[in-house]
Design a protein around this motif. Structure first.
Motif, PDB file in Angstrom:
ATOM      1  N   PHE A  28       0.788  -1.216   0.000  1.00 36.65           N
ATOM      2  CA  PHE A  28       0.000   0.000   0.000  1.00 36.65           C
ATOM      3  C   PHE A  28       0.827   1.275   0.000  1.00 36.65           C
ATOM      4  O   PHE A  28       0.295   2.355   0.137  1.00 36.65           O
ATOM      5  CB  PHE A  28      -0.959   0.001   1.200  1.00 36.65           C
ATOM      6  N   GLY A  29       2.124   1.146  -0.168  1.00 39.85           N
ATOM      7  CA  GLY A  29       2.949   2.334  -0.270  1.00 39.85           C
ATOM      8  C   GLY A  29       3.127   3.034   1.067  1.00 39.85           C
ATOM      9  O   GLY A  29       2.788   2.527   2.126  1.00 39.85           O
ATOM     10  N   ALA A  64       2.702   5.280   4.233  1.00 42.83           N
ATOM     11  CA  ALA A  64       1.555   5.727   5.026  1.00 42.83           C
ATOM     12  C   ALA A  64       1.504   7.252   5.029  1.00 42.83           C
ATOM     13  O   ALA A  64       2.537   7.915   5.156  1.00 42.83           O
ATOM     14  CB  ALA A  64       1.671   5.204   6.452  1.00 42.83           C
ATOM     15  N   PRO A  65       0.311   7.830   4.885  1.00 43.41           N
ATOM     16  CA  PRO A  65       0.215   9.289   4.824  1.00 43.41           C
ATOM     17  C   PRO A  65       0.279   9.950   6.191  1.00 43.41           C
ATOM     18  O   PRO A  65      -0.041   9.338   7.213  1.00 43.41           O
ATOM     19  CB  PRO A  65      -1.165   9.506   4.195  1.00 43.41           C
ATOM     20  N   GLU A  66       0.685  11.211   6.199  1.00 39.66           N
ATOM     21  CA  GLU A  66       0.532  12.066   7.371  1.00 39.66           C
ATOM     22  C   GLU A  66      -0.927  12.521   7.381  1.00 39.66           C
ATOM     23  O   GLU A  66      -1.431  13.020   6.375  1.00 39.66           O
ATOM     24  CB  GLU A  66       1.455  13.284   7.272  1.00 39.66           C
ATOM     25  N   THR A  67      -1.612  12.349   8.504  1.00 39.45           N
ATOM     26  CA  THR A  67      -3.046  12.643   8.545  1.00 39.45           C
ATOM     27  C   THR A  67      -3.320  13.958   9.268  1.00 39.45           C
ATOM     28  O   THR A  67      -2.829  14.186  10.378  1.00 39.45           O
ATOM     29  CB  THR A  67      -3.811  11.506   9.244  1.00 39.45           C
ATOM     30  N   ILE A  68      -4.111  14.801   8.624  1.00 41.34           N
ATOM     31  CA  ILE A  68      -4.566  16.062   9.219  1.00 41.34           C
ATOM     32  C   ILE A  68      -6.084  15.985   9.286  1.00 41.34           C
ATOM     33  O   ILE A  68      -6.747  15.813   8.260  1.00 41.34           O
ATOM     34  CB  ILE A  68      -4.120  17.270   8.377  1.00 41.34           C
ATOM     35  N   ARG A  69      -6.654  16.122  10.478  1.00 43.50           N
ATOM     36  CA  ARG A  69      -8.085  15.873  10.622  1.00 43.50           C
ATOM     37  C   ARG A  69      -8.727  16.743  11.694  1.00 43.50           C
ATOM     38  O   ARG A  69      -8.047  17.387  12.498  1.00 43.50           O
ATOM     39  CB  ARG A  69      -8.325  14.402  10.962  1.00 43.50           C
ATOM     40  N   ASP A  70     -10.064  16.756  11.651  1.00 33.49           N
ATOM     41  CA  ASP A  70     -10.888  17.383  12.691  1.00 33.49           C
ATOM     42  C   ASP A  70     -10.562  18.865  12.884  1.00 33.49           C
ATOM     43  O   ASP A  70     -10.320  19.328  14.006  1.00 33.49           O
ATOM     44  CB  ASP A  70     -10.734  16.632  14.022  1.00 33.49           C
ATOM     45  N   LEU A  71     -10.560  19.601  11.781  1.00 31.28           N
ATOM     46  CA  LEU A  71     -10.342  21.044  11.836  1.00 31.28           C
ATOM     47  C   LEU A  71     -11.554  21.771  11.269  1.00 31.28           C
ATOM     48  O   LEU A  71     -12.269  21.243  10.416  1.00 31.28           O
ATOM     49  CB  LEU A  71      -9.098  21.435  11.037  1.00 31.28           C
ATOM     50  N   GLU A  72     -11.767  22.984  11.734  1.00 29.29           N
ATOM     51  CA  GLU A  72     -12.864  23.788  11.205  1.00 29.29           C
ATOM     52  C   GLU A  72     -12.498  24.369   9.844  1.00 29.29           C
ATOM     53  O   GLU A  72     -13.303  24.377   8.917  1.00 29.29           O
ATOM     54  CB  GLU A  72     -13.205  24.920  12.184  1.00 29.29           C
ATOM     55  N   LYS A  73     -11.237  24.831   9.721  1.00 26.22           N
ATOM     56  CA  LYS A  73     -10.833  25.498   8.481  1.00 26.22           C
ATOM     57  C   LYS A  73      -9.345  25.295   8.252  1.00 26.22           C
ATOM     58  O   LYS A  73      -8.549  25.347   9.187  1.00 26.22           O
ATOM     59  CB  LYS A  73     -11.157  26.993   8.569  1.00 26.22           C
ATOM     60  N   LEU A  74      -8.975  25.072   6.989  1.00 27.96           N
ATOM     61  CA  LEU A  74      -7.563  24.916   6.646  1.00 27.96           C
ATOM     62  C   LEU A  74      -7.335  25.382   5.213  1.00 27.96           C
ATOM     63  O   LEU A  74      -8.055  24.985   4.304  1.00 27.96           O
ATOM     64  CB  LEU A  74      -7.128  23.452   6.782  1.00 27.96           C
ATOM     65  N   VAL A  75      -6.327  26.242   5.039  1.00 31.82           N
ATOM     66  CA  VAL A  75      -5.916  26.694   3.708  1.00 31.82           C
ATOM     67  C   VAL A  75      -4.526  26.132   3.439  1.00 31.82           C
ATOM     68  O   VAL A  75      -3.612  26.298   4.251  1.00 31.82           O
ATOM     69  CB  VAL A  75      -5.903  28.235   3.613  1.00 31.82           C
ATOM     70  N   VAL A  76      -4.367  25.455   2.307  1.00 33.68           N
ATOM     71  CA  VAL A  76      -3.109  24.776   1.986  1.00 33.68           C
ATOM     72  C   VAL A  76      -2.497  25.397   0.737  1.00 33.68           C
ATOM     73  O   VAL A  76      -3.163  25.521  -0.302  1.00 33.68           O
ATOM     74  CB  VAL A  76      -3.343  23.269   1.754  1.00 33.68           C
ATOM     75  N   ALA A 133       7.122  20.011   3.076  1.00 36.46           N
ATOM     76  CA  ALA A 133       6.955  18.901   4.023  1.00 36.46           C
ATOM     77  C   ALA A 133       7.882  17.732   3.697  1.00 36.46           C
ATOM     78  O   ALA A 133       8.090  16.849   4.530  1.00 36.46           O
ATOM     79  CB  ALA A 133       5.504  18.428   4.020  1.00 36.46           C
ATOM     80  N   GLY A 134       8.413  17.730   2.477  1.00 33.37           N
ATOM     81  CA  GLY A 134       9.338  16.664   2.100  1.00 33.37           C
ATOM     82  C   GLY A 134       8.982  16.056   0.762  1.00 33.37           C
ATOM     83  O   GLY A 134       7.802  15.936   0.409  1.00 33.37           O
ATOM     84  N   GLU A 135       9.991  15.679   0.022  1.00 30.43           N
ATOM     85  CA  GLU A 135       9.816  15.141  -1.328  1.00 30.43           C
ATOM     86  C   GLU A 135       8.907  13.915  -1.351  1.00 30.43           C
ATOM     87  O   GLU A 135       8.098  13.741  -2.263  1.00 30.43           O
ATOM     88  CB  GLU A 135      11.193  14.776  -1.904  1.00 30.43           C
ATOM     89  N   GLU A 136       9.024  13.065  -0.337  1.00 31.81           N
ATOM     90  CA  GLU A 136       8.272  11.812  -0.313  1.00 31.81           C
ATOM     91  C   GLU A 136       7.035  11.863   0.583  1.00 31.81           C
ATOM     92  O   GLU A 136       6.328  10.868   0.718  1.00 31.81           O
ATOM     93  CB  GLU A 136       9.185  10.670   0.163  1.00 31.81           C
ATOM     94  N   THR A 137       6.767  13.009   1.189  1.00 32.12           N
ATOM     95  CA  THR A 137       5.660  13.105   2.138  1.00 32.12           C
ATOM     96  C   THR A 137       4.316  13.216   1.422  1.00 32.12           C
ATOM     97  O   THR A 137       4.159  13.989   0.479  1.00 32.12           O
ATOM     98  CB  THR A 137       5.839  14.323   3.062  1.00 32.12           C
ATOM     99  N   VAL A 138       3.352  12.422   1.885  1.00 33.74           N
ATOM    100  CA  VAL A 138       1.989  12.495   1.358  1.00 33.74           C
ATOM    101  C   VAL A 138       1.025  12.715   2.523  1.00 33.74           C
ATOM    102  O   VAL A 138       1.307  12.329   3.657  1.00 33.74           O
ATOM    103  CB  VAL A 138       1.604  11.222   0.577  1.00 33.74           C
ATOM    104  N   LEU A 195      -0.496  18.322  -6.353  1.00 31.92           N
ATOM    105  CA  LEU A 195      -1.602  17.687  -5.637  1.00 31.92           C
ATOM    106  C   LEU A 195      -1.495  16.162  -5.723  1.00 31.92           C
ATOM    107  O   LEU A 195      -1.607  15.455  -4.716  1.00 31.92           O
ATOM    108  CB  LEU A 195      -2.925  18.162  -6.237  1.00 31.92           C
ATOM    109  N   VAL A 196      -1.264  15.667  -6.922  1.00 31.24           N
ATOM    110  CA  VAL A 196      -1.161  14.219  -7.124  1.00 31.24           C
ATOM    111  C   VAL A 196       0.023  13.637  -6.358  1.00 31.24           C
ATOM    112  O   VAL A 196      -0.059  12.541  -5.800  1.00 31.24           O
ATOM    113  CB  VAL A 196      -1.029  13.904  -8.633  1.00 31.24           C
ATOM    114  N   LYS A 197       1.100  14.379  -6.306  1.00 30.42           N
ATOM    115  CA  LYS A 197       2.314  13.884  -5.660  1.00 30.42           C
ATOM    116  C   LYS A 197       2.214  13.860  -4.139  1.00 30.42           C
ATOM    117  O   LYS A 197       2.741  12.947  -3.487  1.00 30.42           O
ATOM    118  CB  LYS A 197       3.509  14.746  -6.078  1.00 30.42           C
ATOM    119  N   HIS A 198       1.523  14.847  -3.560  1.00 29.86           N
ATOM    120  CA  HIS A 198       1.573  15.004  -2.104  1.00 29.86           C
ATOM    121  C   HIS A 198       0.258  14.756  -1.367  1.00 29.86           C
ATOM    122  O   HIS A 198       0.257  14.728  -0.134  1.00 29.86           O
ATOM    123  CB  HIS A 198       2.083  16.409  -1.757  1.00 29.86           C
ATOM    124  N   VAL A 199      -0.842  14.601  -2.072  1.00 29.22           N
ATOM    125  CA  VAL A 199      -2.123  14.353  -1.394  1.00 29.22           C
ATOM    126  C   VAL A 199      -2.611  12.955  -1.752  1.00 29.22           C
ATOM    127  O   VAL A 199      -2.950  12.677  -2.897  1.00 29.22           O
ATOM    128  CB  VAL A 199      -3.185  15.404  -1.773  1.00 29.22           C
TER     129      VAL A 199
END
Length: 291
Positions: A65-66, A68-80, A88-93, A113-117
């Motif tokens: 499964f490649g 494992a992603p870094e998970t960001i969750r349970d927020l009201e608002k987030l601008v990326v 965050a790093g070349e290999e970070t998703v 987007l495809v590379k990091h999300v």
């Protein structure tokens, strides 16, 4: 299929009335395929339905499964921004979950987007930049709304032996809370988990490559540019009514990016794709034709 490896206490035989016959037959096929009794398969599916997607994959992740992603969750608002993703790093998703307002700034392009999300689930998401439809569909998780059959010929009553009493009691309670019969509720669970198992089993056959999964669309046109922007990520197409690939997509590009086309109604491909390649990539599709 998820296999329960712990003792779930006392068990009993249960009867569920008015279950979707087609889904139940699919359920029994999966159980037999993995050497499970119907009772063990029932327990496993109820556990999967209870657990968040990420927990299930994390706990039972085969090496296919490649990263494992870094998970960001349970927020009201987030601008990326693009900088947020890249620094965050070349290999970070990332996996974004349960964010009420998730916005990707204009400088976030499709390639970044495809590379990091890896995945966006249960978020109200806005892309300010020009992101291809295929990329949006693959990154944002979509769950199909289940519609229970009204024709009694499509329903059946079933008995399952040796089911965990604890899990069954939870199942009954949840069905009542949702105002559904046990047959309707179990059918709804099956409609989601059977698709989940289909996709997981497909991912397990493709090595450590990460893939976008696009599912449950009525009609989808895929251009050459759509595939090129995927980079090294593969593409899995699942349960789509009609898919048409652009005529300028050649065999090499198709082989590089299109991993599987599963249970789709109609698939239209360019003449450049050999028939045997089509047959190897399109699984349980009702109609495949060359345009």
């Amino acid at each position: 299929m998820f296999i329960v490896k712990k003792d779930l206490g006392e068990k009993k035989d249960i009867t569920i009335r008015g279950i979707n016959k087609e889904l139940y037959e699919e359920f029994t096929v999966h159980a037999k395929k993995h050497g499970l009794s119907a009772g063990d398969a029932f327990d496993g599916i109820i556990i999967v339905d209870k657990q968040p997607w990420r927990k299930h994959i994390r706990r039972h992740r085969p090496p296919h499964f490649g990263k494992a992603p870094e998970t960001i969750r349970d927020l009201e608002k987030l601008v990326v921004s693009k900088k947020d993703l890249v620094t965050a790093g070349e290999e970070t998703v990332f996996l974004f979950s349960k964010i009420n307002e998730l916005t990707f700034e204009k400088d976030v392009d499709a390639t970044t987007l495809v590379k990091h999300v890896k995945l966006i689930r249960r978020c109200n998401t806005t892309f300010l930049g020009k992101i291809p439809k295929l990329v949006k569909l693959g990154i944002i998780r979509k769950r199909k709304k289940y519609s229970h059959p009204t024709n009694k010929e499509r329903l059946k009553d079933i008995t399952i032996r040796n089911v965990s009493i604890k899990l069954y009691d939870e199942f009954i309670s949840n069905a009542k809370d949702k105002g559904k019969t046990t047959g309707e509720y179990f059918s709804e669970i099956l409609s989601h988990t059977m698709a989940f198992f289909d996709i997981v089993e497909t991912l397990a056959t493709i090595g450590d490559r990460d893939s976008l999964v696009v599912r449950y669309e009525e009609e989808l046109f895929i251009s050459r540019k759509d595939l090129e922007v995927l980079g090294e990520r593969g593409l899995i197409l699942y349960d789509i009514t009609k898919i048409e690939f652009a005529k300028d997509i050649d065999q090499d590009l198709f082989l590089k990016n299109v991993v599987r086309i599963i249970k789709c109604e109609q698939v239209i491909l360019p003449a450049s794709i050999p028939r045997l390649i089509v047959l190897s990539r399109a699984i349980q599709c009702k109609e495949t034709k060359i345009a």
